[in-house]
Enzyme design. Structure first.
Site, PDB file in Angstrom:
ATOM      1  CG  HIS A  33      32.493  33.860  66.015  1.00 25.91           C
ATOM      2  ND1 HIS A  33      31.776  32.693  66.053  1.00 25.91           N
ATOM      3  CD2 HIS A  33      32.085  34.587  67.079  1.00 25.91           C
ATOM      4  CE1 HIS A  33      30.966  32.708  67.101  1.00 25.91           C
ATOM      5  NE2 HIS A  33      31.119  33.847  67.733  1.00 25.91           N
ATOM      6  N   GLY A 142      29.918  41.634  66.328  1.00 25.00           N
ATOM      7  CA  GLY A 142      28.910  41.416  65.287  1.00 25.00           C
ATOM      8  C   GLY A 142      27.631  42.207  65.552  1.00 25.00           C
ATOM      9  CE  LYS A 143      26.430  47.232  61.401  1.00 28.42           C
ATOM     10  NZ  LYS A 143      25.833  47.891  60.216  1.00 28.42           N
ATOM     11  CD  GLN A 148      27.602  41.236  72.891  1.00 24.16           C
ATOM     12  OE1 GLN A 148      27.296  40.457  73.777  1.00 24.16           O
ATOM     13  NE2 GLN A 148      28.308  40.847  71.846  1.00 24.16           N
TER      14      GLN A 148
HETATM   15  O1  PAF Z   1      29.001  38.177  71.947  1.00 15.25           O
HETATM   16  C1  PAF Z   1      29.716  37.435  72.642  1.00 15.25           C
HETATM   17  O2  PAF Z   1      30.240  36.426  72.177  1.00 15.25           O
HETATM   18  C2  PAF Z   1      29.951  37.769  74.103  1.00 15.25           C
HETATM   19  O3  PAF Z   1      28.827  38.392  74.653  1.00 15.25           O
HETATM   20  C3  PAF Z   1      31.219  38.600  74.340  1.00 15.25           C
HETATM   21  C4  PAF Z   1      31.129  39.968  73.667  1.00 15.25           C
HETATM   22  C5  PAF Z   1      32.432  37.858  73.818  1.00 15.25           C
HETATM   23  C6  PAF Z   1      31.399  38.840  75.850  1.00 15.25           C
HETATM   24  O4  PAF Z   1      31.470  37.645  76.541  1.00 15.25           O
END
Ligand code: PAF
Length: 276
Positions: A33, A142-143, A148
């Site tokens: 992060h 992030g990849k 997602q």
């Molecule tokens: O990847 C995550 O942490 C979550 O899926 C996100 C994108 C913050 C959505 O809740």
């Protein structure tokens, strides 16, 4: 750095702060992060990080209740990196029962979506809400959560959102394990075994680079290698990178994706592969 819980207060704080780069998270921040937050600085005047464990994206038997909530530690880590932390409560994000949802593209039913029904609908819905709340020009994801990221890119493109989506490289521990908040659920024995997932992805990637095109065979070999060591495998698959569809003969860019459980912990990882 300002920590803000309310949507209105966020709008007041952001007015006059210039362009915004946004990193949505569920907190319990790790170097993956923080790497995105550092990158965000290059893209806008102001860096906003959201911390919200989104109930809509967890299934009834998933880890919503036990998902680690570490706001104070997260804010300490973000000091000097972010300008604003948006940490809403569930009732701030969902003041009424949510009855409007993003219908994600069909790929959301495959891969992780097959094991987690409704996950991507809940994820896409909260991401759209957060993008609207923060009114950002740039958002970073992030990849490691490759599917997602793909679904978010599709949502932003197909709904004409004026937002640039940036995918950050997966950050790994020294032994290769992709950083994830869920790694802390692993026992010591599981933690050392966990590195095998990346090893398997790497073996599949090497087969692809060597010219093997019998994808179902190499995928089945990878699943068997994991299962033999006690993993419960959801999938190991080679996909065309831009679409996440099954590879076609002319394709050159791929991603190998996997999801598997070690004990009670579900881990995901992926590796991008290019061929000449
Ligand atoms: O990847 C995550 O942490 C979550 O899926 C996100 C994108 C913050 C959505 O809740």
């Amino acid at each position: 750095m300002h920590v803000i819980n309310g949507v209105e207060a966020l709008h007041v704080r952001l007015s006059g702060m210039g362009t915004v780069a946004f990193v949505p998270t569920m907190g319990n921040l790790h170097e993956g992060h923080l790497d995105l937050v550092r990158q965000a600085r290059a893209h806008a005047d102001c860096v906003v990080v959201s911390i919200f464990v989104n109930p809509l994206q967890f299934g009834p038997n998933e880890d919503f209740d036990k998902y680690p909530r570490t706001l104070a530690e997260d804010c300490t880590k973000l000091e000097g990196l972010a300008d604003v932390v948006f940490a809403p409560t569930v009732s701030e994000m969902y003041p009424q029962r949510q009855s409007v949802f993003v219908a994600p593209p069909p790929i959301a039913e495959e891969l992780c979506g097959a094991a987690r029904p409704g996950h991507f609908r809940g994820m896409a819905t909260v991401v759209l809400k957060l993008l609207n709340i923060v009114q950002t020009q740039v958002a970073l994801f992030g990849k490691k959560d490759y599917q997602q990221l793909h679904i978010i890119r599709e949502m932003v493109a197909q709904l004409n959102l004026p937002i640039r989506i940036i995918g950050g490289e997966t950050v790994r521990a020294a032994d290769g394990l992709a950083l994830s908040s869920r790694n802390q659920y692993l026992t010591a024995t599981e933690r050392s075994e966990a590195t095998f997932l990346r090893q398997v992805l790497s073996n599949v990637a090497q087969d692809v680079v060597r010219g093997v095109r019998a994808y179902p065979d190499i995928e089945a070999g990878a699943v068997a290698a994991l299962a033999e060591r006690g993993w419960q495998v959801d999938y190991v698959t080679v996909r065309e990178r831009a679409t996440l569809t099954l590879p076609q003969p002319a394709d050159k860019s791929f991603v190998v994706l996997a999801a598997a459980r070690l004990g009670a912990t579900r881990l995901i990882d992926n590796l991008e592969v290019d061929i000449a």
